[in-house]
Design an enzyme around this catalytic site. Structure first.
Site, PDB file in Angstrom:
ATOM      1  N   ASP A   1     121.368 -42.379  51.662  1.00  0.00           N
ATOM      2  CA  ASP A   1     121.348 -41.006  51.187  1.00  0.00           C
ATOM      3  C   ASP A   1     122.368 -40.908  50.053  1.00  0.00           C
ATOM      4  O   ASP A   1     122.916 -41.928  49.605  1.00  0.00           O
ATOM      5  CB  ASP A   1     121.611 -40.013  52.323  1.00  0.00           C
ATOM      6  CG  ASP A   1     123.030 -40.060  52.871  1.00  0.00           C
ATOM      7  OD1 ASP A   1     123.845 -40.894  52.411  1.00  0.00           O
ATOM      8  OD2 ASP A   1     123.338 -39.262  53.774  1.00  0.00           O
ATOM      9  N   HIS A   2     122.648 -39.690  49.603  1.00  0.00           N
ATOM     10  CA  HIS A   2     123.574 -39.490  48.489  1.00  0.00           C
ATOM     11  C   HIS A   2     124.985 -39.981  48.807  1.00  0.00           C
ATOM     12  O   HIS A   2     125.661 -40.536  47.944  1.00  0.00           O
ATOM     13  CB  HIS A   2     123.609 -38.020  48.080  1.00  0.00           C
ATOM     14  CG  HIS A   2     124.007 -37.099  49.198  1.00  0.00           C
ATOM     15  ND1 HIS A   2     123.136 -36.748  50.216  1.00  0.00           N
ATOM     16  CD2 HIS A   2     125.177 -36.500  49.476  1.00  0.00           C
ATOM     17  CE1 HIS A   2     123.760 -35.954  51.060  1.00  0.00           C
ATOM     18  NE2 HIS A   2     124.999 -35.789  50.635  1.00  0.00           N
TER      19      HIS A   2
ATOM     20  N   CYS B   1     124.736 -44.277  54.969  1.00  0.00           N
ATOM     21  CA  CYS B   1     124.984 -42.851  54.747  1.00  0.00           C
ATOM     22  C   CYS B   1     126.495 -42.656  54.828  1.00  0.00           C
ATOM     23  O   CYS B   1     127.252 -43.617  54.778  1.00  0.00           O
ATOM     24  CB  CYS B   1     124.205 -41.973  55.725  1.00  0.00           C
ATOM     25  SG  CYS B   1     124.723 -42.016  57.456  1.00  0.00           S
ATOM     26  N   GLY B   2     126.948 -41.434  54.959  1.00  0.00           N
ATOM     27  CA  GLY B   2     128.384 -41.187  54.984  1.00  0.00           C
ATOM     28  C   GLY B   2     129.090 -41.878  56.130  1.00  0.00           C
ATOM     29  O   GLY B   2     130.082 -42.577  55.938  1.00  0.00           O
ATOM     30  N   THR B   3     128.570 -41.715  57.337  1.00  0.00           N
ATOM     31  CA  THR B   3     129.175 -42.342  58.516  1.00  0.00           C
ATOM     32  C   THR B   3     128.347 -43.498  59.052  1.00  0.00           C
ATOM     33  O   THR B   3     128.847 -44.296  59.837  1.00  0.00           O
ATOM     34  CB  THR B   3     129.334 -41.328  59.665  1.00  0.00           C
ATOM     35  OG1 THR B   3     128.037 -40.881  60.058  1.00  0.00           O
ATOM     36  CG2 THR B   3     130.222 -40.160  59.266  1.00  0.00           C
ATOM     37  N   GLY B   4     127.087 -43.558  58.705  1.00  0.00           N
ATOM     38  CA  GLY B   4     126.163 -44.540  59.267  1.00  0.00           C
ATOM     39  C   GLY B   4     125.517 -44.047  60.550  1.00  0.00           C
ATOM     40  O   GLY B   4     124.542 -44.634  61.017  1.00  0.00           O
ATOM     41  N   ILE B   5     126.038 -42.984  61.101  1.00  0.00           N
ATOM     42  CA  ILE B   5     125.547 -42.485  62.389  1.00  0.00           C
ATOM     43  C   ILE B   5     124.162 -41.849  62.252  1.00  0.00           C
ATOM     44  O   ILE B   5     123.212 -42.241  62.927  1.00  0.00           O
ATOM     45  CB  ILE B   5     126.544 -41.502  63.021  1.00  0.00           C
ATOM     46  CG1 ILE B   5     127.872 -42.210  63.316  1.00  0.00           C
ATOM     47  CG2 ILE B   5     125.968 -40.891  64.298  1.00  0.00           C
ATOM     48  CD1 ILE B   5     129.017 -41.261  63.682  1.00  0.00           C
ATOM     49  N   GLY B   6     124.043 -40.866  61.383  1.00  0.00           N
ATOM     50  CA  GLY B   6     122.778 -40.155  61.247  1.00  0.00           C
ATOM     51  C   GLY B   6     121.633 -41.061  60.849  1.00  0.00           C
ATOM     52  O   GLY B   6     120.546 -41.001  61.428  1.00  0.00           O
TER      53      GLY B   6
ATOM     54  N   HIS C   1     122.720 -61.129  69.871  1.00  0.00           N
ATOM     55  CA  HIS C   1     122.385 -60.601  71.191  1.00  0.00           C
ATOM     56  C   HIS C   1     121.258 -59.577  71.183  1.00  0.00           C
ATOM     57  O   HIS C   1     120.492 -59.502  72.138  1.00  0.00           O
ATOM     58  CB  HIS C   1     123.610 -59.959  71.834  1.00  0.00           C
ATOM     59  CG  HIS C   1     124.731 -60.912  72.050  1.00  0.00           C
ATOM     60  ND1 HIS C   1     125.870 -60.551  72.724  1.00  0.00           N
ATOM     61  CD2 HIS C   1     124.913 -62.207  71.686  1.00  0.00           C
ATOM     62  CE1 HIS C   1     126.702 -61.584  72.775  1.00  0.00           C
ATOM     63  NE2 HIS C   1     126.132 -62.595  72.140  1.00  0.00           N
TER      64      HIS C   1
ATOM     65  N   HIS D   1     119.086 -62.349  76.613  1.00  0.00           N
ATOM     66  CA  HIS D   1     118.958 -61.427  75.478  1.00  0.00           C
ATOM     67  C   HIS D   1     117.494 -61.070  75.242  1.00  0.00           C
ATOM     68  O   HIS D   1     117.183 -59.911  74.971  1.00  0.00           O
ATOM     69  CB  HIS D   1     119.589 -62.020  74.226  1.00  0.00           C
ATOM     70  CG  HIS D   1     121.032 -62.325  74.390  1.00  0.00           C
ATOM     71  ND1 HIS D   1     121.963 -61.405  74.804  1.00  0.00           N
ATOM     72  CD2 HIS D   1     121.729 -63.481  74.210  1.00  0.00           C
ATOM     73  CE1 HIS D   1     123.151 -61.955  74.871  1.00  0.00           C
ATOM     74  NE2 HIS D   1     123.043 -63.225  74.520  1.00  0.00           N
TER      75      HIS D   1
END
Length: 141
Positions: free
Chosen positions: A7-8, A64-69, A97, A133
Site C-alpha cells: 500500500d502507500h 504495508c505500514g505494520t505488515g499486520i493488515g 516449518h 510440518h
C-alpha cells in the site's frame, strides 16, 4: 517468480526491495501500488495472493505500514500462508516449518537494511518437508 505488492505506507520499502531483487537478478512482478497516494492494502494483498493461487508466482512479498493488515488480508485465502516477519529467524522458521508462500513486512517497523536481509532469508530458505510440518500444514485447509 515473485509477486510483490504494497500500500502507500509500504511503497518506499517496496521500491528498495524491488531494486534488491533486480540486483540479485530475481524475476518479480509489481502488483502495485505505484505511488505514495493513499490506497487500501486489501487490494494489493488480493492481487499478490491471486498471482500465487493461479500459479503465476511461486512466492510473494507484501508490505504495508505494520505488515499486520496486509498479512490478515492475504491469509483470507486457504491456499495462502502469509507470515509477518520482523527478523531473519522468523523468516527462516516460517519457510522451514510453515512453508509460508508470502512474506509480509511493516515498513514502519523494520528498516531497509534489515528488510533486505529478511527478504533474502525468506527466499533462500526451503520447506523442510518434515512429516510433522506437513501434517500440521494439511490441517490448515
Amino acid at each position: 517468480m515473485i509477486a510483490i505488492g504494497s500500500d502507500h505506507a509500504g511503497y518506499g520499502l517496496k521500491q528498495a526491495v524491488m531494486k534488491h531483487l533486480e540486483e540479485k537478478e530475481l524475476e518479480f512482478k509489481d502488483y502495485g501500488t505505484y505511488s505514495e497516494a493513499s490506497c487500501d492494502y486489501p487490494d494489493f494483498a488480493e492481487a499478490v495472493s491471486q498471482a500465487i493461487i493461479k500459479g503465476e508466482a511461486d512466492r510473494g512479498i507484501l508490505i504495508c505500514g505494520t505488515g499486520i493488515g496486509i498479512s490478515i488480508a492475504a491469509n483470507r485465502h486457504r491456499e495462502i500462508r502469509a507470515a509477518l516477519c520482523g527478523d531473519c529467524f522468523s523468516a527462516k522458521a516460517t519457510r522451514e516449518h510453515n512453508d509460508a508462500n508470502i512474506l509480509a513486512m511493516g515498513a514502519r517497523v523494520v528498516g531497509e537494511g534489515l528488510a533486505l536481509q529478511i527478504v533474502d532469508t525468506f527466499l533462500e530458505t526451503e520447506f523442510s518437508h518434515g512429516p510433522n510440518h506437513v501434517r500440521r500444514i494439511s490441517k490448515l485447509s
